[in-house]
Motif scaffolding. Structure first.
Motif, PDB file in Angstrom:
ATOM      1  N   ASP A 148     -28.401 -48.452  -1.442  1.00 34.01           N
ATOM      2  CA  ASP A 148     -29.738 -48.071  -1.895  1.00 34.01           C
ATOM      3  C   ASP A 148     -30.659 -49.269  -1.663  1.00 34.01           C
ATOM      4  N   TYR A 165     -35.177 -45.972  -1.732  1.00 39.31           N
ATOM      5  CA  TYR A 165     -34.489 -44.980  -0.913  1.00 39.31           C
ATOM      6  C   TYR A 165     -33.011 -44.970  -1.280  1.00 39.31           C
ATOM      7  N   GLN A 166     -32.489 -43.783  -1.685  1.00 42.47           N
ATOM      8  CA  GLN A 166     -31.080 -43.600  -2.001  1.00 42.47           C
ATOM      9  C   GLN A 166     -30.406 -42.929  -0.810  1.00 42.47           C
ATOM     10  N   LYS A 169     -28.280 -39.613  -1.266  1.00 52.88           N
ATOM     11  CA  LYS A 169     -29.016 -38.378  -1.522  1.00 52.88           C
ATOM     12  C   LYS A 169     -30.170 -38.170  -0.545  1.00 52.88           C
ATOM     13  N   ASN A 170     -30.378 -39.125   0.364  1.00 54.51           N
ATOM     14  CA  ASN A 170     -31.540 -39.092   1.257  1.00 54.51           C
ATOM     15  C   ASN A 170     -32.835 -38.934   0.461  1.00 54.51           C
ATOM     16  N   LEU A 171     -32.898 -39.602  -0.684  1.00 59.30           N
ATOM     17  CA  LEU A 171     -34.025 -39.442  -1.600  1.00 59.30           C
ATOM     18  C   LEU A 171     -34.972 -40.632  -1.503  1.00 59.30           C
ATOM     19  N   SER A 191     -41.265 -38.188  -5.500  1.00 58.92           N
ATOM     20  CA  SER A 191     -39.986 -38.289  -4.806  1.00 58.92           C
ATOM     21  C   SER A 191     -39.749 -37.024  -3.996  1.00 58.92           C
ATOM     22  N   PHE A 192     -39.065 -37.175  -2.879  1.00 59.63           N
ATOM     23  CA  PHE A 192     -38.711 -36.024  -2.064  1.00 59.63           C
ATOM     24  C   PHE A 192     -37.499 -36.371  -1.206  1.00 59.63           C
ATOM     25  N   THR A 193     -36.786 -35.324  -0.772  1.00 55.17           N
ATOM     26  CA  THR A 193     -35.580 -35.497   0.027  1.00 55.17           C
ATOM     27  C   THR A 193     -35.933 -35.559   1.503  1.00 55.17           C
ATOM     28  N   GLU A 196     -35.224 -32.607   4.637  1.00 52.45           N
ATOM     29  CA  GLU A 196     -35.306 -31.219   4.219  1.00 52.45           C
ATOM     30  C   GLU A 196     -36.603 -30.591   4.728  1.00 52.45           C
TER      31      GLU A 196
END
Length: 213
Positions: A148, A165-166, A169-171, A191-193, A196
């Protein structure tokens, strides 16, 4: 003296409020806190907790709804002229124990290790403060074998911008925080993925105020 804070949070799907009141009793503090109390469709007090704290030594938290006790003991030692901060945290209901240690090399560099006993997992984190303005925080989760990353920077004296950025989780997360003595603090988060289909990100706004009596 009684010190307290009030926090209000608004998100895409709910509104919530939290409050903390602390009373000094000699060298210990008594604290009552309410976190994430839902204020839509009637009140809910799932976050009520009572605490006894001796700063730099121990904290005992009692979660009223869950009837759960949390013990935290802190200590600091010097090894080879380096400061090591140690934390021992135990949750009674879960019978879960966390060991956390941070080595402070200097004002700009520190490394921390977090380990849940019996889990076989550890999390490593390095924090580097560049010229007192920009902070870099890479971290590694051993169990997930993932990294991360976070970077934050002070802006306009009382503001802070942070991006994280994780990878597991691609977060991607973005935060802007502003704190003043007169108006308390204000924080906007999104936050958003990544990867997606394009959709509305999760957005929240949080305000808090401190008071003394």
């Amino acid at each position: 003296m009684i010190k307290g804070s009030l926090k209000v949070k608004n998100t895409n799907d709910k509104n919530s409020a939290g409050a903390t009141v602390a009373v000094n009793a000699g060298n210990v503090k008594l604290r009552a806190s309410m976190t994430e109390a839902i204020i839509v469709n009637g009140p809910s007090f799932n976050g009520l907790a009572l605490s006894l704290e001796k700063p730099g030594s121990f904290i005992i938290d009692y979660n009223v709804p869950k009837k759960d006790l949390r013990f935290q003991f802190m200590n600091s030692v010097k090894v080879a002229e380096k400061s090591i901060n140690l934390n021992y945290i135990h949750f009674r209901n879960d019978n879960r124990t966390i060991l956390d240690g941070t080595v402070v090399f200097d004002s700009a560099n520190k490394v921390s290790v977090n380990h849940v006993l019996g889990s076989g997992n550890a999390k490593l984190k390095y924090v580097y403060l560049h010229r007192g303005l920009t902070t870099f925080e890479p971290s590694y989760d051993v169990a997930k074998d993932s990294w991360d990353f976070a970077v934050s920077r002070k802006v306009h004296g009382d503001g802070m911008v942070r991006a994280s950025y994780q990878t597991s989780k691609n977060l991607l997360g973005l935060d802007w925080t502003r704190t003043t003595k007169q108006n308390g603090s204000f924080k906007i988060s999104a936050s958003f993925t990544v990867g997606e289909q394009l959709k509305i990100p999760n957005v929240s706004a949080e305000s808090s105020w401190d008071f003394e009596m």
